[in-house]
Design a protein around this motif. Sequence first.
Motif, short mmCIF file in Angstrom:
data_model
loop_
_atom_site.label_atom_id
_atom_site.label_comp_id
_atom_site.label_asym_id
_atom_site.label_seq_id
_atom_site.Cartn_x
_atom_site.Cartn_y
_atom_site.Cartn_z
N SER A 120 -3.58 -10.80 -50.77
CA SER A 120 -3.81 -12.04 -50.05
C SER A 120 -2.91 -12.09 -48.83
O SER A 120 -1.71 -11.76 -48.91
CB SER A 120 -3.54 -13.25 -50.95
N ALA A 121 -3.48 -12.48 -47.69
CA ALA A 121 -2.69 -12.71 -46.48
C ALA A 121 -2.33 -14.19 -46.44
O ALA A 121 -3.22 -15.06 -46.51
CB ALA A 121 -3.47 -12.32 -45.24
N GLY A 129 -3.93 -19.26 -43.10
CA GLY A 129 -5.22 -18.95 -42.50
C GLY A 129 -6.35 -19.81 -43.00
O GLY A 129 -7.32 -20.06 -42.29
N ALA A 179 -0.39 -16.36 -39.94
CA ALA A 179 -1.70 -16.04 -40.51
C ALA A 179 -2.34 -14.86 -39.79
O ALA A 179 -2.86 -13.93 -40.43
CB ALA A 179 -2.61 -17.26 -40.43
N ILE A 204 -3.03 -11.20 -41.63
CA ILE A 204 -4.40 -10.72 -41.79
C ILE A 204 -4.55 -9.32 -41.23
O ILE A 204 -5.16 -8.43 -41.85
CB ILE A 204 -5.39 -11.70 -41.12
N ARG A 256 -2.74 -7.04 -43.64
CA ARG A 256 -3.48 -6.93 -44.89
C ARG A 256 -4.67 -5.98 -44.76
O ARG A 256 -4.93 -5.15 -45.62
CB ARG A 256 -3.94 -8.32 -45.31
N ASP A 257 -5.40 -6.10 -43.64
CA ASP A 257 -6.58 -5.26 -43.44
C ASP A 257 -6.20 -3.78 -43.40
O ASP A 257 -6.94 -2.92 -43.91
CB ASP A 257 -7.30 -5.66 -42.15
N SER A 276 -9.69 -7.87 -51.49
CA SER A 276 -9.06 -8.66 -50.43
C SER A 276 -9.48 -10.12 -50.58
O SER A 276 -10.66 -10.46 -50.55
CB SER A 276 -9.48 -8.12 -49.06
N ASP A 278 -10.18 -15.06 -46.29
CA ASP A 278 -9.20 -15.75 -45.45
C ASP A 278 -9.48 -17.25 -45.28
O ASP A 278 -8.61 -17.99 -44.83
CB ASP A 278 -9.15 -15.09 -44.06
N ASP A 279 -10.70 -17.67 -45.61
CA ASP A 279 -11.04 -19.08 -45.37
C ASP A 279 -10.75 -19.97 -46.58
O ASP A 279 -11.09 -21.16 -46.58
CB ASP A 279 -12.51 -19.21 -44.98
N SER A 313 -7.34 -19.64 -53.32
CA SER A 313 -6.98 -18.22 -53.39
C SER A 313 -6.47 -17.85 -54.78
O SER A 313 -6.84 -16.80 -55.33
CB SER A 313 -5.91 -17.90 -52.34
N GLU A 337 0.92 -11.18 -52.28
CA GLU A 337 0.66 -12.00 -51.10
C GLU A 337 1.66 -11.61 -50.02
O GLU A 337 2.87 -11.50 -50.28
CB GLU A 337 0.78 -13.49 -51.41
#
Length: 448
Positions: free
Chosen positions: A7-8, A11, A30, A34, A37-38, A53, A56-57, A63, A79
């Motif tokens: 988890s990022a 965001g 955020a 992200i 994280r990617d 993953s 993000d929303d 989460s 995280e």
Amino acid sequence: MGRIFISAAHGGKENGLLDPGAMVAGTTEAQEMILLRDLVVSELRTKGVEVLSVPDDLSFRQSLDWINVRGRANDVAIELHADSANNPSVRGATSFYIADNDTRKKHANLLLAALTKRLPKLPSQGAKPDSTAGLGSLAFCRLVKTPSLVLQVGFLTNPDDRFILQNQRREMAAAIADGLIAWLDDVSGGVNVSYAPISIEINGQNYGEQGIIVSGNAYIPIDLVDRLGFDLASDENVRRVSYRNVVFVRAIELKPFDVSVGWEAKTRTVILRTISKLCTGQKDRIMGHGNASEVQLMMFLKSRNPKALEEFSMIARHYRNEGEIEGVNYDLAFCQMCWETNFLRFGDLIVPAQNNFASIGAISGPEGATFPNVRTGVRAHIQQLKAYATTQPLVNEVVSPRFRFITRGVAPLFGQLSGRWNADLSYGTKVLNLVTLLYEDSGLIAKA
């Protein structure tokens, strides 16, 4: 086998508003998490690790629920955070674990060690229980059902930490991926990481051991790097992976050493050319290793005398074999043969039947020495070069008739044979120019 949830931080929407986290120097926590994280997800998937993953929303609570609904035995969750402080000098990475859990503490240290080992300029604040965090506890450590950690990768408010995050993001992602794999390995009893094998070609020769592809990059065994004369084992900036008890380094890391690195997609081969070993100071040394392949030697000769290989089809192989036996640079010897025989056209004094490829003189008679076959003639040439270059003993029995008359070791560099092998004081330069042409024709160095 376990999986990894990532988890990022921030965001998503909190109380109807997007939560950017800390906002510093035109960026947000955020956004930075992200991006990081990617890359971690990409690294893990390339290594064959199953990773999930977190969208993000989602809000923070959503989460947690998203992970808990999907989590199962042997999974782990992390995280990613970046911290901020009023004092811009505060910096460093921290890994938080649920308080009073020694196993989780061990894993937090494992993850943090992987990060700071790959990025030594990023200080470590150590692994800490979540009870020391500003809120007195961290929900991600306590409310996620699978083993979970919070990794705080630095302070956005610190220019040095921010620079590392934004400019060494891929290195940071690779380090985190390594730490996560080690953590998952400890939790689930093993991670079946598998890399695609590739072939390795070095200076036109196939290397006996294979390399691997990691994240789209070619990696080669560290033993090959050692053989090339470069010590990368202790260089902390070099990307390396351990796979099946062999350490591999990214091939592109050799470029600073003037090694050309190419890729042949059809055969999945990484192509290395040791340009640094072809500089004037090295190619002039008689004792050493050649760089051209047998085929490259043959093509160099044939391009200048199309009929040369009709009678001497094995001559390139003989020069490589005899040169390797005695430790003589066969590129030099082969080019000297080309010069002395005018690319095997010979002349009036020495004829092809003599198998005398370097104008070696006879003990008596003006026409030069004669040898019973091609390989013996090549061997005599190699021995003659070794006599001038070093005091080392021969491996094979002496066949050169003038070997015993030479003052051993008087000319370790080929240029020093000018005035000795040939009366022409520019003799060495002329032969070395042929070596340069050989390397240019073979693609080992760029044409001037």
